[in-house]
Design an enzyme around this catalytic site. Sequence first.
Site, PDB file in Angstrom:
ATOM      1  N   GLU A 126      29.296  46.728  42.991  1.00  0.00           N
ATOM      2  CA  GLU A 126      29.223  45.342  43.445  1.00  0.00           C
ATOM      3  C   GLU A 126      30.619  44.763  43.638  1.00  0.00           C
ATOM      4  OE1 GLU A 126      25.087  43.513  41.749  1.00  0.00           O
ATOM      5  OE2 GLU A 126      26.663  43.797  40.259  1.00  0.00           O
ATOM      6  N   CYS A 139      36.840  39.857  44.229  1.00  0.00           N
ATOM      7  CA  CYS A 139      36.771  40.624  42.993  1.00  0.00           C
ATOM      8  C   CYS A 139      36.162  41.978  43.333  1.00  0.00           C
ATOM      9  CB  CYS A 139      35.923  39.889  41.955  1.00  0.00           C
ATOM     10  SG  CYS A 139      35.722  40.788  40.394  1.00  0.00           S
ATOM     11  N   CYS A 146      31.397  52.202  34.303  1.00  0.00           N
ATOM     12  CA  CYS A 146      32.631  52.091  33.527  1.00  0.00           C
ATOM     13  C   CYS A 146      32.490  52.917  32.256  1.00  0.00           C
ATOM     14  CB  CYS A 146      32.911  50.626  33.170  1.00  0.00           C
ATOM     15  SG  CYS A 146      34.469  50.372  32.275  1.00  0.00           S
ATOM     16  N   CYS A 150      32.604  48.787  26.320  1.00  0.00           N
ATOM     17  CA  CYS A 150      32.660  47.495  25.624  1.00  0.00           C
ATOM     18  C   CYS A 150      31.239  46.959  25.463  1.00  0.00           C
ATOM     19  CB  CYS A 150      33.525  46.506  26.399  1.00  0.00           C
ATOM     20  SG  CYS A 150      35.241  47.043  26.604  1.00  0.00           S
ATOM     21  N   CYS A 153      29.729  43.840  27.597  1.00  0.00           N
ATOM     22  CA  CYS A 153      29.877  43.879  29.051  1.00  0.00           C
ATOM     23  C   CYS A 153      28.749  44.687  29.670  1.00  0.00           C
ATOM     24  CB  CYS A 153      31.236  44.480  29.423  1.00  0.00           C
ATOM     25  SG  CYS A 153      31.488  44.704  31.198  1.00  0.00           S
ATOM     26  N   CYS A 381      32.216  37.296  35.358  1.00  0.00           N
ATOM     27  CA  CYS A 381      32.906  38.333  34.592  1.00  0.00           C
ATOM     28  C   CYS A 381      31.968  38.958  33.564  1.00  0.00           C
ATOM     29  CB  CYS A 381      34.107  37.695  33.890  1.00  0.00           C
ATOM     30  SG  CYS A 381      35.092  38.863  32.954  1.00  0.00           S
TER      31      CYS A 381
END
Length: 388
Positions: A126, A139, A146, A150, A153, A381
């Site tokens: 995205e 962005c 990923c 974390c 997230c 975010c």
Amino acid sequence: MSEPTEQPTEQPDQSTEQPRALPLVLAEPRGRKKPPRHLADLSAAERKDLAVELGLPGFRAKQLSTHYFSRLVDDPEQMTDLPAAQREELVGALLPELMTPLRTLEADKGTTRKTLWKLFDGALVESVLMRYPGRVTMCVSSQAGCGMACPFCATGQGGLQRNMSTAEIVEQVLAGARALDRGEIAGGPGRVSNVVFMGMGEPLANYKAVIGAVRRLTDPAPDGLGMSARGVTVSTVGLVPRIKQLAEESIPVTLALSLHAPDDELRNELVPINTRFSVAETVEAAWQYAEKTKRRVSIEYAMMRGINDQAWRADLLAEVLNSYGDWGWVHVNLIPLNPTPGSKWTASDPEDEREFVRRLESHGIPTTVRDTRGQEIDGACGQLAAAP
């Protein structure tokens, strides 16, 4: 380092269910096919060499670069300066289709647009376009998924599928640039002024492709998009060797360090890479980047209720940052945590956020609170998960 002025209070039990612990993954899985070679993967000289290899005049590569980067053309029929007999071969060799838009969602009266892309191998990523008065920020994602794990997230909890190519990263920006140029974004025609590597993935874990993308974005037109490097921000959770390498690239991008905690005990939990590189090592690398480049570093800090938003932690964060001097090398960007489905992590109470800001500013640390654009379309975010 002296003890904080207030002692930590016990964290409230916000959920009986703990987030699923994922392994930290620094290298992409093996065996993934590579995306097709694209003009944006190559330097101007490499494009010319490729055209010659194909038996075509070298200047045709520059013509294609002009269409792609300067004219923002993606329709071969509009490339009328290319001979019809060679157009298909040139476009096929240097401008293959890299990604297909599957869904576009808008917020903020059409000034925020999130696009879900399907890559050549079916991977999903995205990107988000955000228009503000006087600037437009893209962005972009640098990896499909990923590997930093974390727990707060959404992207990190999806795991890593693969690295993106330089051209796949660049194409996200060019797609936004084309939409702006054609007046498809609320506010009329415009141009991309800023790019932030804060989408899916850890940019410095895909170092070569990300640096290639930064160079394509900042190379003068028509070799690149001609952006100012000062309009580009590269984010990282703290891959210390790569931060040091970035400082030697002589590209004055802004470094954004996702710190999220000033002490190792908590940061080990929130940002697992901290088990490899401590807070002290990570902040020192960021300071060295600022010293080398003379560019102010941004410390990203997601505010989580009862987890990392205590006033004493603001004092400790200021102490850590001020230990390197107060010559304007750093500022703190607080991020109200954006919700993700099923997560125990929630945003701080407004009064706690305000006190955190007050404490930092009282220590002379410039502090801002990020505007949470696109939250209602899961475009803010920490929310990008590329769900089909």
